[in-house]
Write a protein that holds these residues in place. Structure first.
Motif, mmCIF file in Angstrom:
data_model
loop_
_atom_site.group_PDB
_atom_site.id
_atom_site.type_symbol
_atom_site.label_atom_id
_atom_site.label_comp_id
_atom_site.label_asym_id
_atom_site.label_seq_id
_atom_site.Cartn_x
_atom_site.Cartn_y
_atom_site.Cartn_z
ATOM 1 N N THR A 71 1.011 -1.555 -0.160
ATOM 2 C CA THR A 71 -0.263 -0.087 -0.105
ATOM 3 C C THR A 71 1.080 1.488 0.203
ATOM 4 N N ASP A 72 0.608 2.573 0.607
ATOM 5 C CA ASP A 72 0.715 3.546 -0.250
ATOM 6 C C ASP A 72 1.232 3.718 1.558
ATOM 7 N N LEU A 73 1.505 3.300 2.705
ATOM 8 C CA LEU A 73 1.097 3.934 3.931
ATOM 9 C C LEU A 73 2.784 3.581 4.967
ATOM 10 N N TYR A 74 2.735 2.458 4.407
ATOM 11 C CA TYR A 74 4.155 1.371 5.132
ATOM 12 C C TYR A 74 5.647 0.527 3.992
ATOM 13 N N ILE A 75 6.679 1.206 4.982
ATOM 14 C CA ILE A 75 7.740 0.286 4.249
ATOM 15 C C ILE A 75 8.812 -0.449 5.153
ATOM 16 N N ASN A 76 9.704 -1.223 4.373
ATOM 17 C CA ASN A 76 10.527 -1.077 5.565
ATOM 18 C C ASN A 76 11.366 -0.837 5.381
ATOM 19 N N THR A 77 11.909 -1.024 6.394
ATOM 20 C CA THR A 77 13.724 -0.013 6.777
ATOM 21 C C THR A 77 15.417 -0.395 7.165
ATOM 22 N N ARG A 78 16.369 0.109 7.579
ATOM 23 C CA ARG A 78 17.086 -0.600 7.841
ATOM 24 C C ARG A 78 17.624 -2.046 6.912
ATOM 25 N N GLN A 318 7.052 0.664 8.874
ATOM 26 C CA GLN A 318 7.620 1.924 8.946
ATOM 27 C C GLN A 318 6.606 3.134 8.339
ATOM 28 N N GLN A 319 6.652 4.086 8.599
ATOM 29 C CA GLN A 319 5.753 5.265 7.980
ATOM 30 C C GLN A 319 7.009 4.997 6.806
ATOM 31 N N SER A 320 5.769 4.974 5.192
ATOM 32 C CA SER A 320 6.327 5.693 4.600
ATOM 33 C C SER A 320 6.818 7.428 4.244
ATOM 34 N N GLU A 321 7.099 7.528 3.288
ATOM 35 C CA GLU A 321 7.488 9.150 3.277
ATOM 36 C C GLU A 321 5.760 9.781 3.267
ATOM 37 N N LYS A 322 4.817 9.376 2.432
ATOM 38 C CA LYS A 322 3.844 9.682 2.648
ATOM 39 C C LYS A 322 3.605 10.034 3.833
ATOM 40 N N SER A 323 3.369 8.835 4.108
ATOM 41 C CA SER A 323 2.520 8.400 6.209
ATOM 42 C C SER A 323 3.180 9.849 6.770
ATOM 43 N N MET A 324 4.581 10.129 6.404
ATOM 44 C CA MET A 324 5.115 10.884 7.513
ATOM 45 C C MET A 324 4.505 11.908 7.122
ATOM 46 N N LEU A 325 3.982 13.063 6.219
ATOM 47 C CA LEU A 325 3.941 14.138 5.660
ATOM 48 C C LEU A 325 2.184 13.914 5.777
ATOM 49 N N LEU A 326 1.542 12.749 6.529
ATOM 50 C CA LEU A 326 0.367 12.386 5.897
ATOM 51 C C LEU A 326 -0.586 13.590 7.129
ATOM 52 N N PHE A 327 0.294 13.944 8.154
ATOM 53 C CA PHE A 327 -0.689 13.898 9.614
ATOM 54 C C PHE A 327 -1.061 16.297 9.394
ATOM 55 N N GLU A 537 -8.525 10.383 4.928
ATOM 56 C CA GLU A 537 -8.908 10.021 6.481
ATOM 57 C C GLU A 537 -9.111 9.041 7.051
ATOM 58 N N ARG A 538 -9.356 8.366 6.010
ATOM 59 C CA ARG A 538 -9.126 6.509 6.653
ATOM 60 C C ARG A 538 -7.598 6.352 6.863
ATOM 61 N N ALA A 539 -7.070 6.516 6.389
ATOM 62 C CA ALA A 539 -5.177 6.227 6.629
ATOM 63 C C ALA A 539 -5.250 7.353 8.060
ATOM 64 N N ARG A 540 -5.604 8.065 8.357
ATOM 65 C CA ARG A 540 -4.849 8.856 9.936
ATOM 66 C C ARG A 540 -6.071 8.165 10.566
ATOM 67 N N GLU A 541 -6.802 7.784 10.908
ATOM 68 C CA GLU A 541 -8.119 7.812 11.404
ATOM 69 C C GLU A 541 -7.916 6.256 11.614
ATOM 70 N N LEU A 542 -7.380 5.441 11.194
ATOM 71 C CA LEU A 542 -6.989 4.200 11.528
ATOM 72 C C LEU A 542 -6.179 3.102 11.320
ATOM 73 N N TYR A 543 -5.043 4.493 11.086
ATOM 74 C CA TYR A 543 -3.251 3.664 10.686
ATOM 75 C C TYR A 543 -2.278 2.421 11.997
ATOM 76 N N ALA A 544 -2.901 1.847 11.153
ATOM 77 C CA ALA A 544 -1.966 0.205 11.235
ATOM 78 C C ALA A 544 -2.521 -0.308 12.016
ATOM 79 N N GLU A 545 -4.837 -0.095 11.660
ATOM 80 C CA GLU A 545 -5.514 -1.508 12.024
ATOM 81 C C GLU A 545 -5.967 -2.699 11.175
#
Length: 623
Positions: A71-78, A318-327, A537-545
């Protein structure tokens, strides 16, 4: 949390199996029931089978690869690669998909067995029908058409053809509507049992999915464009969402704060509609492995927990770049979703009443900070003023971890390190460089269990909430929008935004023109619609659910959003089969299901996937 979940001896006897061998789980001898077979035992104790049905939900409710990745919200890091789900290199032999498919059908067969043993008029059977319907809702969202079986499988039959969606959805809606109107279920339940409110919430979700799958058609899959053929299901979805919310006394503004809603001391609250229950106290097995690991996901790596005192997280999802700027700047949900202040550890006194990560949930008092993260809209001047005002908090003192801080901005992250006296040194690195380090950003705290032992995983006993009120507000918003009632859709979005501390939108266009902070291509920006506002709005309200992949698939935006925001997908063709003919819009039907189910052939595989089984190979030879 309720201990009744653990009172079944049946779960210990039966393992997850494919649909075609669901009957196997009743072939075992029940040693704890005086030598009886499981059939004998359950004939006198159908409640045990219902308990097993509830218990089996634990096998399907938290699988981030299936529910969140790609999806657009999560990435794997490190240094972690994207994996098959993020890259869309899935095959029909994927173990997680196969296990998930089998476990959902295991749950469904437990539910069907409960009906068979208890009788369809019983309250046990009514709760079992809800569990079964939830299972089919999840299956249709992940796999599309699946075998729809409403009778208990206790024989060697292997012929279960896929049932078309235009048959499954009406059947589910008919069954759930009857359950709402004619059952003896409680009006509400906050202890993990099915209720009429939960039935109404599930009806809203099933109708919404049916509207998208049966009343819309793709125009261009890559662009996420579609035509709408009808609005009946969307109108029903809005009606049932309103019914579910009003059943709990919610019809206007949300009055419980987001922080209170997700507080570990406020489980089973009024906004919760249905959850899978966990209980640490009285757990009969190894308490260190009897919970789940939801709190150990969606964040960076903060070192070995027994040494650093941090929560054990592994840099996946973890947070994607979009997620970092979403809120948006005033949005309370950023602070209430993510752990941004990590308290330092003294090396021995660990927990809410001591030091380390979970001391965040303990009594107020002087605590040293190990990590402090600020959202993208904080300036360097703001952060440095904060450091100076609270310098004593950034002194290492007798704590063991080096003190650090960062402004999580894009494309460059501003980082700070502190000496023993709390003086700071600033540096800058790219997001990519930052994500390659340890302690590389916030983690999700919505699922934190402060009473966890100092272990790596499976020690989270927070209930997993599957249906809740603000989710249903946004279900209603989406349904109203698709039904052409834009004013009502905006009203629902604004009610969720108001609770988050945001000003009401005068129109959807206002958000699209002024409130988006993440970057996008010119072509994507030109194609924005009110649906994108609802999805944000669903991305923010339901993040990680665990809603995001289903949200994007349902709304026909899966390819469009992945190409634009998923760092592991470069072009739309990556989400297609090798022949560049079919998109991967569902999960593959598992190879072992096609091999063993005589009602399904290789031609029944979902588009985008190829499976060669022994059965299929034999068929090809005969041709």
């Amino acid at each position: 949390m309720k201990t009744y979940i653990y009172k079944s001896v049946i779960v210990a006897l039966f393992a997850g199996v494919a649909l075609t061998s669901c009957s196997d789980f009743l072939d075992a001898e029940n040693k704890s029931a005086g030598g009886q077979t499981a059939d004998d035992y359950l004939g006198n104790n159908p409640q045990a089978m219902l308990t097993s049905a509830y218990e089996s939900m634990k096998d399907i409710v938290f699988i981030p690869e299936i529910y969140s990745q790609g999806t657009d919200l999560y990435i794997n890091t490190r240094g972690h690669d994207g994996g098959d789900f993020n890259t869309y290199y899935l095959t029909a032999d994927n173990d997680k998909v196969s296990d998930f498919y089998a476990n959902v059908y295991k749950m469904i067969n437990y539910a069907n067995a409960s009906l068979s043993y208890a009788g369809e008029a019983s309250t046990i059977a009514q709760e079992a029908r809800f569990i079964r319907a939830y299972g089919y809702y999840i299956l249709t969202q992940q796999f599309g058409a699946v075998p729809y079986v409403t009778t208990y499988i206790n024989n060697a039959s292997t012929n279960y053809p896929r049932t078309p969606l235009d048959e499954i959805y009406p059947a589910l809606i008919l069954d759930l509507t009857d359950l709402y109107e004619n059952s003896a279920l409680a009006a509400q339940s906050h202890d993990g049992h099915a209720s009429k409110q939960a039935v109404a919430a599930l009806l809203a979700k099933v109708n919404l999915a049916a509207g998208w799958d049966l009343e819309t058609e793709y125009v261009d899959v890559a662009k996420g464009t579609y035509t709408t053929k009808g609005t009946n299901y969307f109108n029903e979805a809005a009606k049932w969402a309103e019914t579910a919310c009003s059943a709990g006394g919610f019809s206007g503004d949300l009055t419980m704060s987001f922080a209170e809603k997700w507080s570990p001391t406020n489980e089973n609250n009024a906004e919760e509609i249905f959850s899978v229950q966990y209980e640490r106290n009285g757990y009969p097995g190894d308490v260190g492995t009897g919970g789940h690991s939801m709190q150990n996901n969606f964040g960076g790596y903060y070192g070995e927990c027994t040494k650093t005192g941090c929560k054990q997280v592994g840099s996946d999802n973890q947070q994607s770049e979009k997620s970092m700027l979403l809120f948006e700047q005033a949005d309370h949900r950023w602070h209430d979703t993510f752990m941004h202040t990590f308290y330092n550890y003294n090396g021995s006194d660990w927990g809410p009443n001591g030091t380390g990560y979970y001391s965040y949930y303990g009594p107020d008092g002087p605590k040293g900070i190990q990590l402090e993260f600020f959202p993208y809209y904080w300036t360097e001047a703001m952060a440095e003023s904060y450091f100076k005002s609270f310098k004593n908090k950034f002194m290492k003192g007798s704590y063991i971890n080096q003190v650090k801080a960062a402004i999580l901005s894009v494309p460059n992250v501003i980082t700070y390190t502190f000496d023993a006296d709390g003086n700071f040194k600033k540096s800058t690195m790219s997001v990519e460089q930052f994500n390659a380090t340890t302690e590389n950003g916030v983690c999700v705290k919505k699922f934190d269990d402060p009473n966890s032992a100092q272990l790596g995983s499976k020690n989270d006993y927070r209930d997993i909430v599957l249906l809740h009120v603000s989710d249903l507000y946004l279900v209603a918003a989406e349904a109203y929008f698709m039904a052409g009632q834009t004013d009502k859709a905006l009203e629902k979005v604004n009610q969720v935004r108001k609770r988050a501390g945001l000003v009401a939108l005068g129109s959807f266009d206002e958000y699209l023109q002024n409130n988006i902070n993440y970057s996008m291509s010119t072509s994507f920006e030109a194609s924005l619609t009110p649906l994108d506002v609802i999805l944000d709005e669903r991305a923010r309200e339901l993040y990680a659910e665990g809603q995001r992949w289903m949200d994007l698939r349902r709304t026909k935006q899966l390819v469009r959003y992945n190409v634009e925001f998923n760092k592991y997908v470069t072009t739309a063709t990556q989400m297609m089969d090798a022949a560049r003919v079919n998109y991967k819009l569902y999960r593959p039907i598992p190879t072992n299901e096609i091999s063993s189910n005589t009602g399904i052939s290789n031609e029944d595989q979902n588009p985008g996937y190829v499976v060669i089984t022994a059965k299929a190979a034999e068929s090809e030879t005969e041709k």
